[in-house]
Design a protein around this motif. Structure first.
Motif, PDB file in Angstrom:
ATOM      1  N   LEU A   1     -18.310  98.749  12.706  1.00 37.85           N
ATOM      2  CA  LEU A   1     -19.107  98.168  11.624  1.00 37.85           C
ATOM      3  C   LEU A   1     -18.329  98.184  10.324  1.00 37.85           C
ATOM      4  O   LEU A   1     -18.258  97.174   9.604  1.00 37.85           O
TER       5      LEU A   1
ATOM      6  N   ASN B   1     -28.840  99.553  11.737  1.00 39.75           N
ATOM      7  CA  ASN B   1     -28.454  98.702  10.605  1.00 39.75           C
ATOM      8  C   ASN B   1     -29.611  98.526   9.617  1.00 39.75           C
ATOM      9  O   ASN B   1     -30.701  99.066   9.802  1.00 39.75           O
TER      10      ASN B   1
ATOM     11  N   ALA C   1     -25.497 102.660  11.216  1.00 39.64           N
ATOM     12  CA  ALA C   1     -24.849 101.408  10.804  1.00 39.64           C
ATOM     13  C   ALA C   1     -23.749 101.132  11.820  1.00 39.64           C
ATOM     14  O   ALA C   1     -22.710 101.810  11.830  1.00 39.64           O
TER      15      ALA C   1
ATOM     16  N   THR D   1     -22.102  98.355  15.233  1.00 39.96           N
ATOM     17  CA  THR D   1     -22.138  97.215  16.135  1.00 39.96           C
ATOM     18  C   THR D   1     -22.723  97.701  17.456  1.00 39.96           C
ATOM     19  O   THR D   1     -22.891  98.913  17.665  1.00 39.96           O
TER      20      THR D   1
ATOM     21  N   PHE E   1     -21.063  96.081   3.387  1.00 37.85           N
ATOM     22  CA  PHE E   1     -21.858  97.284   3.614  1.00 37.85           C
ATOM     23  C   PHE E   1     -21.930  98.134   2.340  1.00 37.85           C
ATOM     24  O   PHE E   1     -22.977  98.714   2.030  1.00 37.85           O
TER      25      PHE E   1
END
Length: 496
Positions: free
Chosen positions: A241, A415, A389, A391, A249
């Motif tokens: 991420l 997320n 947070a 993928t 982010f």
């Protein structure tokens, strides 16, 4: 000047509440729902005076206050809808059968009795006098005594007046709702220890909530205290991420951290990540973004002074570096955002860095290895929220940690940012201690009603004496469990 109520007047209001409870016990879910909608009507018609008063007392912007007023009205209406459906009475009927020794058994939930609600400072509408605690307690069938927050006494009185108007319009007993003012801690202590009080709802600091909890448990007859006491709401930022979107982010994190001058109990106070080039990019972006954050006035002087004190203590700890501070020139009581950095070992050994700093303040924790990140997860105290947070690949690679973190919070995010809540059935605003005193319940959403009910079972009672929720004809047309099956109809029993 805030009027300090006497113990004699408190006794009078509590006695009125105890008498009103006997009335509420005999109201149906439909009647309580109608009353709750009347309260919503009264709040809805409060005009410019309410917004101007709240703005003057809290410094919250008008857009925020307008939205919070709408949320408060929505809470009363959505909780009323759930109450009217009989969701929380949970009627259970097991009819007499030849093989059953106990005959006919019927059970439902009733309100526990008078509830004390402590108003919160950071939500003058939604978590204060006419907030979700008051709405859910009345929906359960409990009279409410509100201890107004001294930070916004005029706002609190306006909201109290709206509820009192609904009581009068409905022709209900005056003791259904009472409003108490004062700045002395003795008032709260006296209320919590009063023999007629059956439950307490609180939103605020750990110190305040834990003190009320301890008092309630040392009573001759202990009572539950549903205290929401805040948390650091950590974010675990996983490698893929950060590699893909470190800069974006950083912007999202800082926006959430400083939303409402950081005065949200779901503020993401800690961000945990592995050292490396991606984390370096994230930190550089934070430095760039924080200079765009304009300090704003905090809710009141006490919160501002507490923020400055705890910010200074945390940033002055050993092995801590200040990443950046908002550099805009500030005015009175304005919260100036700050982000600091420390390593995982220091974070884990220093309890100061694990405490909430209420305001726009964040800690970036750098881990040497994924094992260190796992150690932090294992050591964490109970939280309102934890955010992953990540993928999908990050999540697959860290399923053991994710599974562990389920035990540490009430709301686990994949997320997004934790600030803000949805007032819906599926929200959980409450987590393991010390974020709240009872992780089984939520203080947001219709399920907040569950805090103030208890079950009672009726054995072999003639139908005419049963509450409406349990009568054979099901006059309220609510869903019930009859002999283990969902049943919304009437019961056609054979007579001999």
């Amino acid at each position: 000047m805030i009027e300090e109520i006497s113990k004699e007047n408190i006794d009078k209001k509590v006695q009125m509440a105890a008498e009103a409870y006997q009335f509420l016990k005999n109201t149906t879910v439909k009647e309580r729902a109608a009353f709750m909608n009347t309260v919503a009507d009264q709040i809805e018609i409060l005009g410019e005076e309410l917004l101007q008063t709240a703005h003057a007392e809290t410094s919250l912007p008008f857009t925020r206050l307008t939205g919070e007023k709408a949320r408060t009205v929505g809470q009363w209406r959505s909780y009323a809808k759930a109450v009217a459906k009989g969701v929380y009475t949970e009627p259970r009927i097991d009819l007499a059968q030849p093989d059953k020794q106990k005959g006919d058994l019927r059970k439902y939930n009733v309100g526990t009795g008078p509830v004390v609600v402590f108003g919160a400072s950071n939500f003058p509408f939604a978590f204060s006098t006419a907030g979700g605690d008051t709405a859910s307690a009345i929906g359960a069938g409990c009279p409410v005594i509100v201890k107004a927050h001294p930070a916004h006494p005029k706002t609190s009185q306006l909201m109290a007046d709206a509820i009192i108007a609904a009581v009068k319009e409905s022709g209900w007993p005056e003791g259904i709702f009472s409003h108490i003012t004062g700045t002395s801690y003795d008032i709260g202590a006296y209320l919590v220890q009063h023999k007629e009080i059956r439950a307490v709802a609180f939103t605020g600091s750990f110190t305040g909530g834990k003190a009320l909890f301890d008092m309630a448990n040392h009573r001759e007859v202990p009572i539950p205290v549903f205290a929401e006491m805040g948390s650091i709401n950590p974010i675990f930022a996983l490698p893929n991420l950060l590699e893909n979107r470190a800069e974006a982010f950083a912007k999202e994190y800082l926006s959430s951290l400083t939303l409402g001058v950081g005065q949200f109990c779901t503020n993401p106070g800690v961000c945990i990540a592995l050292k490396g080039e991606s984390l370096d990019r994230f930190i550089i972006a934070l430095k760039d973004e924080i200079h765009e954050i304009v300090p704003a006035k905090m809710l009141h002087k006490g919160i501002y002074e507490s923020f400055e004190k705890h910010k200074t203590i945390a940033s002055g700890q050993p092995e801590v570096d200040i990443i950046a501070t908002a550099d805009t020139e500030i005015d009175e009581w304005q919260g100036r955002a700050m982000v600091i950095k420390t390593n995982a070992k220091n974070f884990m050994k220093n309890p100061v860095l694990n405490e909430e700093v209420f305001g726009p303040f964040g800690i970036i924790v750098t881990c040497e290895t994924s094992d260190e990140m796992m150690e932090i997860a294992q050591q964490l105290k109970g939280q309102l929220t934890i955010t992953i947070a990540a993928t999908d690949e990050d999540a697959r690679n860290n399923l053991t940690m994710v599974n562990l973190l389920k035990d540490k919070c009430g709301r686990l995010l994949f997320n997004g940012m934790p600030t803000g809540v949805e007032v819906v059935y599926a929200i959980q605003h409450g987590g393991p201690f010390p974020s709240t005193t009872d992780s089984r319940f939520t203080s947001v959403g219709p399920d907040a009603v569950k805090r103030f009910i208890r079950p009672i079972s009726f054995q072999n009672w003639p139908d005419e004496f049963l509450p409406e929720e349990l009568k054979n004809e099901n006059p309220l047309h609510i869903s019930r469990i009859v002999d283990g099956e969902v049943n919304s109809g009437s019961l056609k029993l054979q007579t001999t």
